[in-house]
Design a protein around this motif. Structure first.
Motif, PDB file in Angstrom:
ATOM      1  N   UNK A 260       2.935  15.772 -16.190  1.00  0.00           N
ATOM      2  CA  UNK A 260       3.782  14.603 -16.061  1.00  0.00           C
ATOM      3  C   UNK A 260       5.264  14.889 -16.152  1.00  0.00           C
ATOM      4  N   UNK A 261       5.670  16.148 -15.928  1.00  0.00           N
ATOM      5  CA  UNK A 261       7.075  16.528 -16.084  1.00  0.00           C
ATOM      6  C   UNK A 261       7.916  16.251 -14.834  1.00  0.00           C
ATOM      7  N   UNK A 262       7.313  15.606 -13.851  1.00  0.00           N
ATOM      8  CA  UNK A 262       8.034  15.280 -12.611  1.00  0.00           C
ATOM      9  C   UNK A 262       8.740  13.936 -12.685  1.00  0.00           C
ATOM     10  N   UNK A 263       8.550  13.187 -13.779  1.00  0.00           N
ATOM     11  CA  UNK A 263       8.990  11.792 -13.801  1.00  0.00           C
ATOM     12  C   UNK A 263      10.513  11.640 -13.745  1.00  0.00           C
ATOM     13  N   UNK A 264      11.254  12.681 -14.144  1.00  0.00           N
ATOM     14  CA  UNK A 264      12.715  12.585 -14.122  1.00  0.00           C
ATOM     15  C   UNK A 264      13.304  12.856 -12.744  1.00  0.00           C
ATOM     16  N   UNK A 265      12.482  13.299 -11.805  1.00  0.00           N
ATOM     17  CA  UNK A 265      12.982  13.649 -10.476  1.00  0.00           C
ATOM     18  C   UNK A 265      13.001  12.405  -9.586  1.00  0.00           C
ATOM     19  N   UNK A 266      13.853  11.462  -9.927  1.00  0.00           N
ATOM     20  CA  UNK A 266      13.949  10.229  -9.145  1.00  0.00           C
ATOM     21  C   UNK A 266      14.579  10.447  -7.773  1.00  0.00           C
ATOM     22  N   UNK A 267      15.137  11.655  -7.553  1.00  0.00           N
ATOM     23  CA  UNK A 267      15.628  11.981  -6.219  1.00  0.00           C
ATOM     24  C   UNK A 267      14.482  12.216  -5.241  1.00  0.00           C
ATOM     25  N   UNK A 268      13.318  12.543  -5.786  1.00  0.00           N
ATOM     26  CA  UNK A 268      12.143  12.831  -4.960  1.00  0.00           C
ATOM     27  C   UNK A 268      11.078  11.737  -5.109  1.00  0.00           C
ATOM     28  N   UNK A 269      10.897  11.251  -6.329  1.00  0.00           N
ATOM     29  CA  UNK A 269       9.807  10.321  -6.611  1.00  0.00           C
ATOM     30  C   UNK A 269      10.325   8.912  -6.868  1.00  0.00           C
ATOM     31  N   UNK A 270       9.553   7.946  -6.407  1.00  0.00           N
ATOM     32  CA  UNK A 270       9.794   6.535  -6.680  1.00  0.00           C
ATOM     33  C   UNK A 270       8.654   6.044  -7.559  1.00  0.00           C
ATOM     34  N   UNK A 271       8.978   5.590  -8.764  1.00  0.00           N
ATOM     35  CA  UNK A 271       7.980   5.052  -9.687  1.00  0.00           C
ATOM     36  C   UNK A 271       8.214   3.548  -9.850  1.00  0.00           C
ATOM     37  N   UNK A 272       7.150   2.773  -9.826  1.00  0.00           N
ATOM     38  CA  UNK A 272       7.284   1.335 -10.048  1.00  0.00           C
ATOM     39  C   UNK A 272       5.938   0.754 -10.466  1.00  0.00           C
ATOM     40  N   UNK A 273       5.979  -0.419 -11.077  1.00  0.00           N
ATOM     41  CA  UNK A 273       4.782  -1.154 -11.441  1.00  0.00           C
ATOM     42  C   UNK A 273       4.657  -2.397 -10.594  1.00  0.00           C
ATOM     43  N   UNK A 274       3.424  -2.880 -10.434  1.00  0.00           N
ATOM     44  CA  UNK A 274       3.198  -4.044  -9.581  1.00  0.00           C
ATOM     45  C   UNK A 274       1.879  -4.705  -9.946  1.00  0.00           C
ATOM     46  N   UNK A 275       1.787  -5.976  -9.585  1.00  0.00           N
ATOM     47  CA  UNK A 275       0.516  -6.694  -9.663  1.00  0.00           C
ATOM     48  C   UNK A 275      -0.258  -6.583  -8.351  1.00  0.00           C
ATOM     49  N   UNK A 276       0.491  -6.493  -7.262  1.00  0.00           N
ATOM     50  CA  UNK A 276      -0.139  -6.376  -5.943  1.00  0.00           C
ATOM     51  C   UNK A 276       0.774  -5.599  -5.011  1.00  0.00           C
ATOM     52  N   UNK A 277       0.177  -4.893  -4.069  1.00  0.00           N
ATOM     53  CA  UNK A 277       0.917  -4.111  -3.077  1.00  0.00           C
ATOM     54  C   UNK A 277       0.179  -4.231  -1.747  1.00  0.00           C
ATOM     55  N   UNK A 278       0.910  -4.541  -0.703  1.00  0.00           N
ATOM     56  CA  UNK A 278       0.374  -4.528   0.656  1.00  0.00           C
ATOM     57  C   UNK A 278       1.073  -3.405   1.407  1.00  0.00           C
ATOM     58  N   UNK A 279       0.310  -2.417   1.892  1.00  0.00           N
ATOM     59  CA  UNK A 279       0.875  -1.230   2.523  1.00  0.00           C
ATOM     60  C   UNK A 279       0.353  -1.120   3.953  1.00  0.00           C
ATOM     61  N   UNK A 280       1.261  -0.756   4.856  1.00  0.00           N
ATOM     62  CA  UNK A 280       0.872  -0.450   6.230  1.00  0.00           C
ATOM     63  C   UNK A 280       1.483   0.892   6.616  1.00  0.00           C
ATOM     64  N   UNK A 281       0.641   1.794   7.125  1.00  0.00           N
ATOM     65  CA  UNK A 281       1.079   3.103   7.591  1.00  0.00           C
ATOM     66  C   UNK A 281       1.119   3.120   9.111  1.00  0.00           C
ATOM     67  N   UNK A 282       2.046   3.911   9.670  1.00  0.00           N
ATOM     68  CA  UNK A 282       2.127   4.034  11.127  1.00  0.00           C
ATOM     69  C   UNK A 282       0.960   4.832  11.694  1.00  0.00           C
ATOM     70  N   UNK A 283       0.427   5.757  10.899  1.00  0.00           N
ATOM     71  CA  UNK A 283      -0.744   6.547  11.301  1.00  0.00           C
ATOM     72  C   UNK A 283      -1.672   6.640  10.099  1.00  0.00           C
ATOM     73  N   UNK A 284      -2.961   6.760  10.353  1.00  0.00           N
ATOM     74  CA  UNK A 284      -3.934   6.773   9.257  1.00  0.00           C
ATOM     75  C   UNK A 284      -3.769   8.032   8.394  1.00  0.00           C
TER      76      UNK A 284
END
Length: 311
Positions: A252-276
């Motif tokens: 879990x030592x990657x959590x400070x690398x906000x330049x690379x990773x986006x961390x967030x919490x949610x109740x719901x997420x709707x995701x669409x990808x351009x390719x599977x």
């Protein structure tokens, strides 16, 4: 001291190269002990994919269902339990004997059967969250891209090499990092309001902290807080940087690398990808380009080991 009451044990005899079969024999022996954490137990062994779901779906007359196996049998048992109305739904307990055992880590359960059974005698019954994606339930993890490709690739690697546990995931991870650092464009709506989009190598949606045999991709995730914990690794990443971050993610030592990773919490997420993308749900394949994800807060009674993070 907790008591699982009238218990149905669902055992995958093939788990961890046959340890599951030993688990069934162990439970039969333990049933005669006054220290057993259940008042009575019926033991069923699975015969094919989907059988654990069928068995769990018929368990409304029990106080608890005890899964004996890895994350795959956890996933199947969860599907069966969630088909039972909440008022009649048995609680869930686990004796882990798989390769990843990530939900067991969330529950604080020992990987030794004898110790796990003893833990259940003093465990804490909590209301745990359940994730759902396109109508399919998950206990621990849902992921897309590189991490999903690693999880799905371990099956063939395990069959070919006989390797298990974290070593198996590290080996497959190295292979995927070297040859399959594909990027996927996505658009996401978080909690029906916030819009996110970009290009990613991996995206993890977690109930508990870890996937891939102990990689703490979302180290702050709490399976009882009513929140999906999410991690996105932005593309592009070169081979060396990706390997470095992969190694740091083990603890879990990657959590400070906000330049690379986006961390967030949610109740719901709707995701669409351009390719599977490659996609996995509790280690099982899931396909598509559109995914509707939500958390069902406190949907399942679950036995946590005393001293576990959520107990």
């Amino acid at each position: 001291m907790s008591n699982l009451g009238k218990t149905l044990a669902i055992v995958n005899p093939a788990a961890r190269n046959g340890d599951g079969a030993r688990g069934a024999a162990f439970l039969r022996y333990a049933a005669g002990s006054p220290q057993a954490p259940f008042s009575s137990i019926d033991i069923e062994t699975t015969r094919q994919a989907g059988h654990a779901t069928e068995l769990a779906a018929g368990a409304s007359g029990y106080d608890s269902v005890l899964a004996v196996g890895g994350d795959g049998v956890v996933h199947e048992v969860l599907a069966g339990l969630m088909g039972i109305s909440r008022g009649q739904r048995p609680a869930f307990a686990l004796i882990p004997c798989g390769n990843g055992n990530d939900y067991a880590r969330t529950l604080g359960m020992s990987f030794r059967m004898e110790e796990a059974l003893a833990q259940l005698s003093s465990s804490t019954l909590r209301r745990a969250d359940v994730g759902v994606c396109n109508g399919e339930y998950f206990a621990e993890t849902l992921s897309f891209g590189l991490d999903a490709a690693i999880a799905l690739g371990t099956y063939e690697r395990r069959r070919r090499t006989g390797h298990e546990g974290t070593r198996l995931f590290v080996e497959e991870g190295a292979n995927q990092l070297a040859f399959h650092r594909d990027a996927y464009s996505y658009r996401a709506t978080v909690d029906g309001i916030e819009q996110k989009q970009g290009s990613m190598h991996l995206m993890a949606v977690q109930m508990g902290p870890s996937y891939g045999g102990g990689f703490k991709v979302c180290p702050g995730a709490d399976a009882t807080d009513g929140v999906l914990d999410c991690c996105i690794a932005r593309a592009p990443l070169g081979m060396l940087k990706a390997a470095y971050l992969f190694a740091r993610a083990k603890d879990g030592k990657h959590v400070k690398r906000t330049d690379v990773f986006d961390f967030f919490g949610a109740k719901s997420i709707a995701i669409e990808f351009d390719a599977e993308p490659p996609a996995q749900i509790d280690g099982e394949p899931i396909s598509g380009t559109k995914f509707d994800i939500a958390v069902l807060s406190g949907a399942l009674g679950v036995y946590f080991a005393t001293g576990a993070a959520n107990s």
